[in-house]
Design an enzyme around this catalytic site. Structure first.
Site, PDB file in Angstrom:
ATOM      1  CG  ASP A   1      -1.799   0.673  -3.327  1.00  0.00           C
ATOM      2  OD1 ASP A   1      -1.898   1.864  -2.965  1.00  0.00           O
ATOM      3  OD2 ASP A   1      -2.603  -0.208  -2.961  1.00  0.00           O
TER       4      ASP A   1
ATOM      5  CG  HIS B   1      -2.257   0.627   1.002  1.00  0.00           C
ATOM      6  ND1 HIS B   1      -2.872   0.699  -0.229  1.00  0.00           N
ATOM      7  CD2 HIS B   1      -3.121   1.234   1.879  1.00  0.00           C
ATOM      8  CE1 HIS B   1      -4.042   1.310  -0.114  1.00  0.00           C
ATOM      9  NE2 HIS B   1      -4.204   1.653   1.151  1.00  0.00           N
TER      10      HIS B   1
ATOM     11  CG  ASN C   1     -10.323   4.350   1.209  1.00  0.00           C
ATOM     12  OD1 ASN C   1     -11.432   4.502   0.694  1.00  0.00           O
ATOM     13  ND2 ASN C   1     -10.070   3.377   2.065  1.00  0.00           N
TER      14      ASN C   1
ATOM     15  CG  ASN D   1      -8.768   7.626   5.783  1.00  0.00           C
ATOM     16  OD1 ASN D   1      -7.740   8.122   6.240  1.00  0.00           O
ATOM     17  ND2 ASN D   1      -9.765   7.209   6.533  1.00  0.00           N
TER      18      ASN D   1
END
Length: 204
Positions: free
Chosen positions: A103, A22, A124, A78
């Site tokens: 990613d 991530h 997000n 986020n």
């Protein structure tokens, strides 16, 4: 096409997230800092109070070396758009000159896609940037991480690359640098050819 002014790599802060899938966007920023170091890209301009790491870099441009900012939001994925908005406002940058490295589950490791605009596919970080930038019309470079064989997508995304995958990750990051440098020079079509045409696989 718009002049590249700000490159934001997406990820999560903290040692527990270092080098995870991530955080591929963070790894992209690190690779660019290494590649552009001789041109002065390692100048950290944020303070400890800022919810981000910001570097003022010098990169190849269409008419010679140009200023480009490199950003790692430290607000968790986020809320990535909050840091992007602050930098855009403070330096009077145009969101059209923003490139986001992130990613992408829907691409296998060893593939990437460069485009401008489009949807966020549920990511997000992109959702937050769309909101705070006020537009989806910015460059984005999708860095494939592949999909897990099982159903636990969260553990996969937040897990680290396997040792066997790391050489492939380095190949991807070199291609990222090549593509981003070409984009910085103002040739979006050629940058797309480099990024979208890149294909590497794990040996065996």
């Amino acid at each position: 096409m718009s002049t590249l002014e700000l490159i934001a790599g997406l990820g999560n802060p903290g040692r527990e997230y270092e080098a995870t899938r991530h955080n591929f966007g963070f790894l992209g920023i690190d690779a660019l800092l290494r590649a552009w170091g001789p041109l002065g890209a390692a100048s950290l301009v944020s303070s400890r109070k800022d919810p981000f790491e910001l570097y003022k870099g010098v990169a190849p441009g269409p008419h010679g070396p140009q200023r480009i900012f490199l950003l790692k939001p430290l607000t968790y994925m986020n809320k990535s758009g909050e840091a992007v908005r602050r930098v855009l406002d403070y330096y009077n940058l145009d969101a059209a000159g923003l490139l986001v490295l992130h990613d992408e589950l829907d691409l296998p490791l060893g593939r990437m896609r460069l485009k401008k605009g489009g949807g966020n596919a549920g990511h997000n970080g992109l959702k937050s940037i769309d909101l705070h930038a006020g537009t989806p019309e910015y460059y984005r470079l999708r860095l494939g991480i592949g999909k897990p064989a099982g159903s636990d997508g969260a553990s996969f995304v937040l897990g680290r690359f396997a040792s066997a995958e790391r050489p492939l990750v380095e190949e991807v990051l070199q291609a990222v640098c090549d593509g981003v440098e070409t984009l910085a020079r103002g040739d979006f079509a050629a940058a797309q050819q480099i990024c979208n045409g890149f294909a590497a696989e794990l040996p065996g």
